[in-house]
Design a protein around this motif. Sequence first.
Motif, PDB file in Angstrom:
ATOM      1  N   LEU A  12      -0.265 -10.874  17.624  1.00 51.46           N
ATOM      2  CA  LEU A  12      -0.549 -11.655  16.328  1.00 51.46           C
ATOM      3  C   LEU A  12      -0.658 -10.824  15.227  1.00 51.46           C
ATOM      4  CD1 LEU A  12      -3.544 -13.900  18.350  1.00 51.46           C
ATOM      5  CD2 LEU A  12      -1.111 -14.522  17.456  1.00 51.46           C
ATOM      6  N   PRO A  13      -0.305 -11.363  13.921  1.00 50.07           N
ATOM      7  CA  PRO A  13      -0.124 -10.503  12.798  1.00 50.07           C
ATOM      8  C   PRO A  13      -1.650 -10.024  12.454  1.00 50.07           C
ATOM      9  CG  PRO A  13       1.198 -12.445  12.667  1.00 50.07           C
ATOM     10  CD  PRO A  13       0.437 -12.594  13.814  1.00 50.07           C
ATOM     11  N   ASP A  14      -1.683  -8.883  11.980  1.00 51.39           N
ATOM     12  CA  ASP A  14      -2.768  -8.426  11.321  1.00 51.39           C
ATOM     13  C   ASP A  14      -2.552  -7.932  10.275  1.00 51.39           C
ATOM     14  OD1 ASP A  14      -1.514  -5.971  11.676  1.00 51.39           O
ATOM     15  OD2 ASP A  14      -2.614  -5.034  13.217  1.00 51.39           O
ATOM     16  N   ASP A  15      -3.472  -7.022   9.523  1.00 47.53           N
ATOM     17  CA  ASP A  15      -3.203  -6.548   8.096  1.00 47.53           C
ATOM     18  C   ASP A  15      -1.907  -5.869   7.830  1.00 47.53           C
ATOM     19  OD1 ASP A  15      -5.776  -8.009   7.201  1.00 47.53           O
ATOM     20  OD2 ASP A  15      -6.902  -6.126   7.173  1.00 47.53           O
ATOM     21  N   ASP A  16      -1.566  -5.042   8.768  1.00 47.84           N
ATOM     22  CA  ASP A  16      -0.422  -4.352   8.758  1.00 47.84           C
ATOM     23  C   ASP A  16       0.932  -5.238   8.913  1.00 47.84           C
ATOM     24  OD1 ASP A  16      -1.462  -1.776   8.220  1.00 47.84           O
ATOM     25  OD2 ASP A  16      -1.877  -1.366  10.336  1.00 47.84           O
ATOM     26  N   ALA A  17       0.704  -6.425   9.670  1.00 49.20           N
ATOM     27  CA  ALA A  17       1.894  -7.254   9.997  1.00 49.20           C
ATOM     28  C   ALA A  17       1.920  -8.213   9.057  1.00 49.20           C
ATOM     29  CB  ALA A  17       1.641  -7.526  11.489  1.00 49.20           C
ATOM     30  N   ALA A  18       1.036  -8.657   8.223  1.00 51.84           N
ATOM     31  CA  ALA A  18       1.063  -9.599   7.347  1.00 51.84           C
ATOM     32  C   ALA A  18       2.091  -9.561   6.256  1.00 51.84           C
ATOM     33  CB  ALA A  18      -0.354  -9.969   6.616  1.00 51.84           C
ATOM     34  N   PRO A  19       2.361 -10.679   5.795  1.00 54.54           N
ATOM     35  CA  PRO A  19       3.776 -10.785   4.593  1.00 54.54           C
ATOM     36  C   PRO A  19       2.828  -9.739   3.392  1.00 54.54           C
ATOM     37  CG  PRO A  19       3.173 -12.722   5.453  1.00 54.54           C
ATOM     38  CD  PRO A  19       2.232 -12.258   6.035  1.00 54.54           C
ATOM     39  N   ARG A  20       3.698  -9.093   2.662  1.00 51.44           N
ATOM     40  CA  ARG A  20       3.524  -8.329   1.552  1.00 51.44           C
ATOM     41  C   ARG A  20       4.516  -7.964   0.605  1.00 51.44           C
ATOM     42  NH1 ARG A  20       4.508  -3.288   3.344  1.00 51.44           N
ATOM     43  NH2 ARG A  20       4.249  -2.802   5.608  1.00 51.44           N
ATOM     44  N   ALA A  21       4.224  -7.510  -0.680  1.00 51.73           N
ATOM     45  CA  ALA A  21       5.612  -7.120  -1.363  1.00 51.73           C
ATOM     46  C   ALA A  21       5.743  -5.709  -1.280  1.00 51.73           C
ATOM     47  CB  ALA A  21       4.871  -7.587  -2.961  1.00 51.73           C
ATOM     48  N   THR A  22       6.674  -5.039  -1.764  1.00 47.59           N
ATOM     49  CA  THR A  22       7.154  -3.689  -1.560  1.00 47.59           C
ATOM     50  C   THR A  22       7.344  -3.224  -2.896  1.00 47.59           C
ATOM     51  OG1 THR A  22       9.135  -4.550  -0.811  1.00 47.59           O
ATOM     52  CG2 THR A  22       7.621  -3.861   0.961  1.00 47.59           C
TER      53      THR A  22
ATOM     54  N   ILE B   8      18.530  -9.806  -3.668  1.00 46.76           N
ATOM     55  CA  ILE B   8      17.145  -9.693  -3.756  1.00 46.76           C
ATOM     56  C   ILE B   8      16.543  -8.616  -4.604  1.00 46.76           C
ATOM     57  CG2 ILE B   8      16.814 -10.972  -1.572  1.00 46.76           C
ATOM     58  CD1 ILE B   8      16.111  -8.273  -0.283  1.00 46.76           C
ATOM     59  N   SER B   9      15.385  -8.655  -4.962  1.00 50.87           N
ATOM     60  CA  SER B   9      14.739  -7.382  -5.659  1.00 50.87           C
ATOM     61  C   SER B   9      14.221  -6.400  -4.539  1.00 50.87           C
ATOM     62  CB  SER B   9      13.432  -7.813  -6.556  1.00 50.87           C
ATOM     63  OG  SER B   9      12.484  -6.765  -6.811  1.00 50.87           O
ATOM     64  N   PRO B  10      14.175  -5.153  -4.742  1.00 52.86           N
ATOM     65  CA  PRO B  10      13.352  -4.273  -3.746  1.00 52.86           C
ATOM     66  C   PRO B  10      11.974  -4.688  -3.424  1.00 52.86           C
ATOM     67  CG  PRO B  10      14.642  -2.923  -5.342  1.00 52.86           C
ATOM     68  CD  PRO B  10      14.725  -4.426  -5.728  1.00 52.86           C
ATOM     69  N   VAL B  11      11.383  -5.347  -4.343  1.00 56.29           N
ATOM     70  CA  VAL B  11       9.875  -6.008  -4.235  1.00 56.29           C
ATOM     71  C   VAL B  11       9.762  -6.777  -2.920  1.00 56.29           C
ATOM     72  CG1 VAL B  11       7.796  -6.947  -5.376  1.00 56.29           C
ATOM     73  CG2 VAL B  11       9.318  -5.231  -6.497  1.00 56.29           C
ATOM     74  N   GLU B  12      11.026  -7.924  -2.925  1.00 52.28           N
ATOM     75  CA  GLU B  12      10.938  -8.693  -2.124  1.00 52.28           C
ATOM     76  C   GLU B  12      11.573  -8.313  -0.632  1.00 52.28           C
ATOM     77  OE1 GLU B  12      12.420 -12.527  -4.495  1.00 52.28           O
ATOM     78  OE2 GLU B  12      13.723 -10.801  -4.611  1.00 52.28           O
ATOM     79  N   THR B  13      11.660  -7.223  -0.378  1.00 51.09           N
ATOM     80  CA  THR B  13      12.413  -6.532   0.903  1.00 51.09           C
ATOM     81  C   THR B  13      11.949  -7.114   2.203  1.00 51.09           C
ATOM     82  OG1 THR B  13      13.517  -4.725  -0.406  1.00 51.09           O
ATOM     83  CG2 THR B  13      13.387  -4.742   2.014  1.00 51.09           C
ATOM     84  N   ARG B  14      10.460  -6.859   2.201  1.00 50.10           N
ATOM     85  CA  ARG B  14       9.810  -6.845   3.598  1.00 50.10           C
ATOM     86  C   ARG B  14       9.740  -8.327   3.966  1.00 50.10           C
ATOM     87  NH1 ARG B  14       6.004  -5.479   7.532  1.00 50.10           N
ATOM     88  NH2 ARG B  14       4.428  -7.119   7.754  1.00 50.10           N
ATOM     89  N   ASN B  15       9.423  -9.360   2.805  1.00 52.21           N
ATOM     90  CA  ASN B  15       8.953 -10.547   2.968  1.00 52.21           C
ATOM     91  C   ASN B  15      10.230 -11.591   3.284  1.00 52.21           C
ATOM     92  OD1 ASN B  15       6.382 -10.242   2.687  1.00 52.21           O
ATOM     93  ND2 ASN B  15       6.214 -10.666   0.630  1.00 52.21           N
ATOM     94  N   ARG B  16      11.463 -11.144   2.623  1.00 48.88           N
ATOM     95  CA  ARG B  16      12.627 -11.635   2.816  1.00 48.88           C
ATOM     96  C   ARG B  16      13.262 -11.407   4.285  1.00 48.88           C
ATOM     97  NH1 ARG B  16      15.521 -15.410  -0.436  1.00 48.88           N
ATOM     98  NH2 ARG B  16      15.004 -14.939  -2.708  1.00 48.88           N
ATOM     99  N   LEU B  17      13.024  -9.933   4.714  1.00 48.39           N
ATOM    100  CA  LEU B  17      13.442  -9.756   6.037  1.00 48.39           C
ATOM    101  C   LEU B  17      12.587 -10.354   7.079  1.00 48.39           C
ATOM    102  CD1 LEU B  17      14.119  -5.996   5.665  1.00 48.39           C
ATOM    103  CD2 LEU B  17      15.849  -7.647   5.944  1.00 48.39           C
ATOM    104  N   LEU B  18      11.348 -10.515   6.903  1.00 51.19           N
ATOM    105  CA  LEU B  18      10.346 -11.040   7.731  1.00 51.19           C
ATOM    106  C   LEU B  18      10.492 -12.666   8.032  1.00 51.19           C
ATOM    107  CD1 LEU B  18       7.982 -11.265   9.486  1.00 51.19           C
ATOM    108  CD2 LEU B  18       6.487 -11.014   7.528  1.00 51.19           C
ATOM    109  N   THR B  19      10.721 -13.222   6.733  1.00 53.06           N
ATOM    110  CA  THR B  19      11.228 -14.710   6.782  1.00 53.06           C
ATOM    111  C   THR B  19      12.466 -15.017   7.527  1.00 53.06           C
ATOM    112  OG1 THR B  19      10.095 -15.210   4.905  1.00 53.06           O
ATOM    113  CG2 THR B  19      11.491 -17.009   5.176  1.00 53.06           C
ATOM    114  N   ALA B  20      13.432 -14.266   7.264  1.00 55.90           N
ATOM    115  CA  ALA B  20      14.859 -14.326   7.996  1.00 55.90           C
ATOM    116  C   ALA B  20      14.511 -14.054   9.557  1.00 55.90           C
ATOM    117  CB  ALA B  20      15.865 -13.523   7.535  1.00 55.90           C
ATOM    118  N   LEU B  21      13.822 -13.116   9.589  1.00 49.72           N
ATOM    119  CA  LEU B  21      13.428 -12.909  11.354  1.00 49.72           C
ATOM    120  C   LEU B  21      12.649 -13.985  11.921  1.00 49.72           C
ATOM    121  CD1 LEU B  21      13.242 -10.905  13.753  1.00 49.72           C
ATOM    122  CD2 LEU B  21      11.166  -9.929  12.817  1.00 49.72           C
TER     123      LEU B  21
END
Length: 498
Positions: free
Chosen positions: A249-259, A464-477
Amino acid sequence: MNNAQTWDESLDDLERRRQHTYAMGGEERIARHHAKGKLDARARIDHLLDNASFQEFGTLVGGDVPADGLVAGSGLIDGRPVLVGAEDFTTLAGSIAPGSNSKRYRLAELAERMKVPLIMLLEGAGFRPTGSHYGRTPTDLLAQARCSGRVPTVAAVLGPSAGHGALVAPVCDFSVMTRQGAIFTAGPPVVKESTGEDVSKEDLGGPDVALSSGVVHNLVEDDKSALESVRRYLSFFPSSAWSYPPSFLPDDDAAPRATPELLDIVSRDNRRVYDMHSVLDSVFDTPDWMEIQPSFGPAVICALAHLGGHPVAVVANQPTVLAGSIDADAADKAAHFITVADSFHLPIVFLTDNPGMLPGSASERAGVLRSGARMFAAQTSATTIKLHLTLRKAYGFGSMVMSLLGYDDQVATFAYPGATMGAMSAAALSMATGAEQDVSALLQEMELKASYFSAEHMGFDEMISPVETRNRLLTALQRGLHSRQDPARPVTRTVITP
């Protein structure tokens, strides 16, 4: 006389035999073992498994030889069943006889049948000269080979490991060695007798040799660290190829966030070097990612990580090594890692920044093309979820082995603005063709426009912008994980490995 009393003599005899086995090689040998900073075989199992979960079998095998030099049984790691065998160096140097060989076979047989991981803790002298005929005694490596791609297999080299026992480690998916470990086909005395070479066990198969040759994956300081590495490695994997990796289950480290930190880490200037480890720290759930074989083929990083609580395998170019060029060792490492990840349904995230396969005569002699073909075959035949991001550049075959081509069954492909792609860089093409200065400048201009050209022609799904990296990968995953609507099953491979 009641019925319980009639059992007393038999049960007393059973307990006496068990205690003989539990004593292993005796107090003196165990004390010498502990004095070297090592755990004994039973202590290793206790440290590896959840508290009080070990259930031994084959306890009385070997008769007067306690457990015949191999402690074997089942237990739990993080509440999940595993099978484990530990060579007991205090008993005849942990050597293998027909009885212990049968136990080794039984461990692998049960692992496949029960669909649980197989763990072998190695410190033994190989087959024991017993004077008896082995005949058709079951060979554990045959059963272990049948486990491959069906259940995770892990080895820890915790001391000298020679001969048949040593073969267990390279057959496993993952192996870890302590600084007191050594692994070789035959030990120094046999080498001296056979070839006349006088060599120490460290120079023959110590950590420097085992790590630089790629025979063993990771190095740690001591027994406890090795056993913790085994637990950590298995935490990313399902129990078998018949199930999917466990998510959290996602916690603070696993939640969506900008980079936004990636804007500072990844320079827009292709000539400036950055450390891809910092990208992994930013993109994936922290601080739990685990690098596999960090000292072998370091131009490619292979790591296990979590993204939004979901286990993933990461294959990333490392610009600080060979400018990210992929050499033979890096390709071989990545090919094995990709195959293991695919076998157990871990999604694979490719983070690409390389100028291609490593050129040069030394690289060619090392077989870079064959190794690159091996990596290409592994990633193109992978059936798991694949995600790709080009951070700055991806040229030639180096882009193909990193899963850039958009029609290669990826769930998503991304690129940063200015990411350059093609057969080779403008500078290399100019030199190769003897281009005049004005042509060279034109090529460089075209290179800068390449990412937009690719975007306009659907060379990748989205810029994509580097700022979007984590969230884009997470959504695709997450989208890819939703596609898993059939039960998991072992991967059927049709590609012949180069």
